[in-house]
Scaffold this motif. Structure first.
Motif, PDB file in Angstrom:
ATOM      1  N   ARG A   1       0.844  -1.194   0.000  1.00 30.53           N
ATOM      2  CA  ARG A   1       0.000   0.000   0.000  1.00 30.53           C
ATOM      3  C   ARG A   1       0.879   1.245   0.000  1.00 30.53           C
ATOM      4  NH1 ARG A   1      -4.349  -0.265   4.681  1.00 30.53           N
ATOM      5  NH2 ARG A   1      -4.881   1.708   3.632  1.00 30.53           N
ATOM      6  N   LEU A   2       0.437   2.249  -0.700  1.00 33.20           N
ATOM      7  CA  LEU A   2       1.186   3.495  -0.807  1.00 33.20           C
ATOM      8  C   LEU A   2       0.902   4.369   0.408  1.00 33.20           C
ATOM      9  CD1 LEU A   2       3.063   4.778  -2.935  1.00 33.20           C
ATOM     10  CD2 LEU A   2       1.077   6.055  -3.761  1.00 33.20           C
ATOM     11  N   PRO A   3       1.945   4.719   1.196  1.00 28.19           N
ATOM     12  CA  PRO A   3       1.711   5.580   2.360  1.00 28.19           C
ATOM     13  C   PRO A   3       1.151   6.933   1.945  1.00 28.19           C
ATOM     14  CG  PRO A   3       3.907   4.588   2.435  1.00 28.19           C
ATOM     15  CD  PRO A   3       3.352   4.316   1.074  1.00 28.19           C
ATOM     16  N   GLU A   4       0.290   7.480   2.771  1.00 28.61           N
ATOM     17  CA  GLU A   4      -0.315   8.780   2.492  1.00 28.61           C
ATOM     18  C   GLU A   4       0.766   9.856   2.438  1.00 28.61           C
ATOM     19  OE1 GLU A   4      -3.766  11.744   4.341  1.00 28.61           O
ATOM     20  OE2 GLU A   4      -3.448   9.733   5.159  1.00 28.61           O
ATOM     21  N   GLY A   5       0.688  10.707   1.441  1.00 29.69           N
ATOM     22  CA  GLY A   5       1.646  11.798   1.311  1.00 29.69           C
ATOM     23  C   GLY A   5       2.871  11.454   0.497  1.00 29.69           C
TER      24      GLY A   5
ATOM     25  N   ILE B   1       5.098  10.271  -5.732  1.00 35.82           N
ATOM     26  CA  ILE B   1       5.515   9.177  -6.587  1.00 35.82           C
ATOM     27  C   ILE B   1       5.203   9.504  -8.044  1.00 35.82           C
ATOM     28  CG2 ILE B   1       3.335   7.926  -6.344  1.00 35.82           C
ATOM     29  CD1 ILE B   1       5.028   5.339  -6.366  1.00 35.82           C
ATOM     30  N   HIS B   2       6.141   9.119  -8.898  1.00 39.55           N
ATOM     31  CA  HIS B   2       5.994   9.344 -10.340  1.00 39.55           C
ATOM     32  C   HIS B   2       6.313   8.022 -11.034  1.00 39.55           C
ATOM     33  CE1 HIS B   2       6.149  12.357 -13.761  1.00 39.55           C
ATOM     34  NE2 HIS B   2       6.447  11.219 -14.348  1.00 39.55           N
TER      35      HIS B   2
ATOM     36  N   VAL C   1      14.580   9.330  -5.566  1.00 36.78           N
ATOM     37  CA  VAL C   1      15.024   7.938  -5.708  1.00 36.78           C
ATOM     38  C   VAL C   1      14.377   7.344  -6.951  1.00 36.78           C
ATOM     39  CG1 VAL C   1      15.000   5.624  -4.688  1.00 36.78           C
ATOM     40  CG2 VAL C   1      15.340   7.628  -3.226  1.00 36.78           C
ATOM     41  N   LEU C   2      15.189   6.675  -7.751  1.00 38.82           N
ATOM     42  CA  LEU C   2      14.686   5.917  -8.892  1.00 38.82           C
ATOM     43  C   LEU C   2      14.798   4.438  -8.563  1.00 38.82           C
ATOM     44  CD1 LEU C   2      13.738   5.674 -11.872  1.00 38.82           C
ATOM     45  CD2 LEU C   2      16.164   5.627 -12.514  1.00 38.82           C
ATOM     46  N   CYS C   3      13.671   3.735  -8.573  1.00 39.78           N
ATOM     47  CA  CYS C   3      13.664   2.306  -8.273  1.00 39.78           C
ATOM     48  C   CYS C   3      12.663   1.622  -9.199  1.00 39.78           C
ATOM     49  CB  CYS C   3      13.317   2.050  -6.807  1.00 39.78           C
ATOM     50  SG  CYS C   3      11.656   2.612  -6.332  1.00 39.78           S
ATOM     51  N   ARG C   4      12.508   0.327  -9.023  1.00 41.86           N
ATOM     52  CA  ARG C   4      11.582  -0.432  -9.849  1.00 41.86           C
ATOM     53  C   ARG C   4      10.361  -0.842  -9.028  1.00 41.86           C
ATOM     54  NH1 ARG C   4      15.813  -4.568 -12.719  1.00 41.86           N
ATOM     55  NH2 ARG C   4      16.488  -4.783 -10.559  1.00 41.86           N
ATOM     56  N   GLN C   5       9.231  -0.934  -9.693  1.00 42.47           N
ATOM     57  CA  GLN C   5       7.985  -1.334  -9.043  1.00 42.47           C
ATOM     58  C   GLN C   5       7.997  -2.861  -8.913  1.00 42.47           C
ATOM     59  OE1 GLN C   5       4.250  -1.020 -11.242  1.00 42.47           O
ATOM     60  NE2 GLN C   5       3.448   0.276  -9.617  1.00 42.47           N
ATOM     61  N   SER C   6       8.841  -3.330  -8.012  1.00 40.75           N
ATOM     62  CA  SER C   6       9.098  -4.761  -7.914  1.00 40.75           C
ATOM     63  C   SER C   6       8.181  -5.480  -6.938  1.00 40.75           C
ATOM     64  CB  SER C   6      10.559  -4.990  -7.497  1.00 40.75           C
ATOM     65  OG  SER C   6      10.847  -4.289  -6.298  1.00 40.75           O
TER      66      SER C   6
ATOM     67  N   GLN D   1       8.932   3.148  -0.585  1.00 42.28           N
ATOM     68  CA  GLN D   1       7.724   3.955  -0.394  1.00 42.28           C
ATOM     69  C   GLN D   1       7.669   4.541   1.015  1.00 42.28           C
ATOM     70  OE1 GLN D   1       4.808   1.665  -3.647  1.00 42.28           O
ATOM     71  NE2 GLN D   1       4.359   1.529  -1.468  1.00 42.28           N
ATOM     72  N   ASN D   2       8.057   3.753   2.001  1.00 44.44           N
ATOM     73  CA  ASN D   2       8.057   4.257   3.377  1.00 44.44           C
ATOM     74  C   ASN D   2       9.081   5.365   3.563  1.00 44.44           C
ATOM     75  OD1 ASN D   2       6.062   2.431   4.057  1.00 44.44           O
ATOM     76  ND2 ASN D   2       7.445   0.968   5.016  1.00 44.44           N
ATOM     77  N   LEU D   3      10.280   5.189   2.970  1.00 42.35           N
ATOM     78  CA  LEU D   3      11.314   6.215   3.102  1.00 42.35           C
ATOM     79  C   LEU D   3      10.930   7.484   2.364  1.00 42.35           C
ATOM     80  CD1 LEU D   3      14.620   4.157   2.794  1.00 42.35           C
ATOM     81  CD2 LEU D   3      13.658   5.228   4.836  1.00 42.35           C
ATOM     82  N   SER D   4      10.245   7.341   1.252  1.00 42.63           N
ATOM     83  CA  SER D   4       9.773   8.510   0.521  1.00 42.63           C
ATOM     84  C   SER D   4       8.851   9.348   1.396  1.00 42.63           C
ATOM     85  CB  SER D   4       9.037   8.073  -0.749  1.00 42.63           C
ATOM     86  OG  SER D   4       8.439   9.177  -1.390  1.00 42.63           O
ATOM     87  N   GLN D   5       7.949   8.675   2.105  1.00 41.77           N
ATOM     88  CA  GLN D   5       7.027   9.380   2.989  1.00 41.77           C
ATOM     89  C   GLN D   5       7.745   9.948   4.217  1.00 41.77           C
ATOM     90  OE1 GLN D   5       5.706   8.537   6.177  1.00 41.77           O
ATOM     91  NE2 GLN D   5       4.139  10.151   6.175  1.00 41.77           N
ATOM     92  N   GLU D   6       8.663   9.146   4.777  1.00 39.95           N
ATOM     93  CA  GLU D   6       9.357   9.543   6.012  1.00 39.95           C
ATOM     94  C   GLU D   6      10.311  10.710   5.802  1.00 39.95           C
ATOM     95  OE1 GLU D   6      12.901   7.638   8.789  1.00 39.95           O
ATOM     96  OE2 GLU D   6      11.489   6.274   7.804  1.00 39.95           O
ATOM     97  N   LEU D   7      11.063  10.675   4.687  1.00 41.31           N
ATOM     98  CA  LEU D   7      12.105  11.668   4.443  1.00 41.31           C
ATOM     99  C   LEU D   7      11.700  12.746   3.445  1.00 41.31           C
ATOM    100  CD1 LEU D   7      15.173   9.227   4.215  1.00 41.31           C
ATOM    101  CD2 LEU D   7      14.305  10.453   6.219  1.00 41.31           C
ATOM    102  N   GLY D   8      10.476  12.662   2.939  1.00 40.42           N
ATOM    103  CA  GLY D   8      10.011  13.670   1.986  1.00 40.42           C
ATOM    104  C   GLY D   8      10.678  13.573   0.629  1.00 40.42           C
ATOM    105  N   LEU D   9      11.005  12.366   0.198  1.00 42.36           N
ATOM    106  CA  LEU D   9      11.681  12.167  -1.078  1.00 42.36           C
ATOM    107  C   LEU D   9      10.678  12.036  -2.213  1.00 42.36           C
ATOM    108  CD1 LEU D   9      14.138   9.341   0.073  1.00 42.36           C
ATOM    109  CD2 LEU D   9      14.548  11.803   0.116  1.00 42.36           C
ATOM    110  N   GLN D  10      11.088  12.473  -3.397  1.00 43.92           N
ATOM    111  CA  GLN D  10      10.338  12.157  -4.606  1.00 43.92           C
ATOM    112  C   GLN D  10      10.731  10.739  -5.042  1.00 43.92           C
ATOM    113  OE1 GLN D  10       9.479  13.955  -9.061  1.00 43.92           O
ATOM    114  NE2 GLN D  10      11.463  14.335  -8.118  1.00 43.92           N
ATOM    115  N   LEU D  11       9.752   9.920  -5.350  1.00 46.36           N
ATOM    116  CA  LEU D  11      10.008   8.543  -5.736  1.00 46.36           C
ATOM    117  C   LEU D  11       9.597   8.346  -7.195  1.00 46.36           C
ATOM    118  CD1 LEU D  11      10.983   5.817  -4.557  1.00 46.36           C
ATOM    119  CD2 LEU D  11       8.594   5.284  -4.059  1.00 46.36           C
ATOM    120  N   ILE D  12      10.539   7.891  -8.005  1.00 46.74           N
ATOM    121  CA  ILE D  12      10.253   7.563  -9.400  1.00 46.74           C
ATOM    122  C   ILE D  12      10.324   6.049  -9.535  1.00 46.74           C
ATOM    123  CG2 ILE D  12      10.905   7.887 -11.816  1.00 46.74           C
ATOM    124  CD1 ILE D  12      12.362  10.445 -10.952  1.00 46.74           C
TER     125      ILE D  12
END
Length: 280
Positions: free
Chosen positions: A129-133, A136-137, A226-231, A240-251
């Motif tokens: 599940r995608l964390p709120e906030g 993601i691209h 961060v650029l990663c794969r939808q694995s 996804q958790n780190l993107s929410q926690e640290l305010g990162l853009q996730l591709i």
């Protein structure tokens, strides 16, 4: 951990600490360092002999030593390599727990097991599940990266060393960093792509609690994207958790269109194979 090894019909095997194996049937597990170790451990607890196919010798370090655990190291690049292992092992089950983007090996296993009437089960990773906030691209392929404005971004690439050079050609980020596996081939590819040593982190899977290394790297390097794969599974959940926690853009590079039968969860696989039976 100490392991012996032998060369069997052109395929390299690394054996567990003991050469004595219980007279049980074998499961051939094709996996990496993420889903493979817990699944192998559970199968061993159910009494199976387990042969794990991994790409590199360093990947075996993610697995706990066991007298009934062996490894085949190297890529299964031809149909004949799969056929040879099937004839040699005569496994009760083949389990495909390879990376979701490894369509070639999954297709090869599906094709050859069907041709040889070999029971095959496939692991289906759960979609976290995608964390709120979460910012993601999604992109379909690396070439789509050029359409994303990354000027001023500090981009961490977590896509595998073989794809680093292609990603750098498409990225407009100001600075690039990469998390790679701790083996000579991954390091060689990263350096050849143009990375400096201080831009690389060679990571051994399972060395620390899940996500701890990724969090530390993002903070140390001041990562913004961060650029990663939808694995699927744990790896996708970590990013996804780190993107929410640290305010990162996730591709995320989206998973290719599914061409294979739907698989089973780890729990479903364990129920399906059950406890091992002794060979007659």
């Amino acid at each position: 951990m100490a392991r012996g090894h032998i060369l069997m019909q052109g395929l390299e095997f690394h054996q567990g600490d003991s050469s004595t194996s219980a007279p049980a049937e074998t499961i051939w597990l094709v996996s990496g360092t993420g889903d493979g170790p817990p699944l192998a451990q559970a199968l061993l607890q159910q009494g199976w002999n387990v042969l794990v196919s991994v790409v590199s010798a360093s990947a075996t370090r993610a697995y706990r030593s066991h007298p009934n655990l062996r490894f085949q190291v190297g890529k299964l690049q031809e149909d004949e390599a799969v056929d040879q292992l099937l004839r040699t092992l005569r496994p009760r089950w083949v389990l495909d727990a390879s990376h979701p983007f490894a369509a070639v090996i999954s297709g090869r296993l599906q094709r050859r097991c069907q041709a040889m009437n070999q029971p095959l089960l496939r692991l289906q990773r759960e979609t976290p599940r995608l964390p709120e906030g979460t910012r993601i691209h999604g992109i379909q392929q690396l070439e789509d990266l050029r359409s994303i404005a990354l000027g001023g971004e500090r981009l961490l690439l977590a896509i595998g060393s073989r794809h680093l050079q292609a990603a750098l050609r498409q990225s407009s980020a100001s600075q690039h960093f990469a998390r790679i596996l701790d083996n000579p081939e991954s390091l060689r590819l990263a350096l050849a792509a143009g990375f400096e040593p201080q831009q690389l982190a060679c990571v051994r899977p399972g060395a620390l609690p899940e996500g701890a290394i990724e969090r530390a790297l993002c903070r140390r390097w001041g990562i913004t994207t961060v650029l990663c794969r939808q694995s699927g599974g744990l790896t996708q959940q970590i990013w996804q958790n780190l993107s929410q926690e640290l305010g990162l853009q996730l591709i995320q590079i989206r998973l290719p269109a599914e061409q294979l039968p739907v698989g089973l969860t780890p729990e479903g696989i364990l129920r399906q194979v059950g406890a091992a039976q002794a060979r007659s």
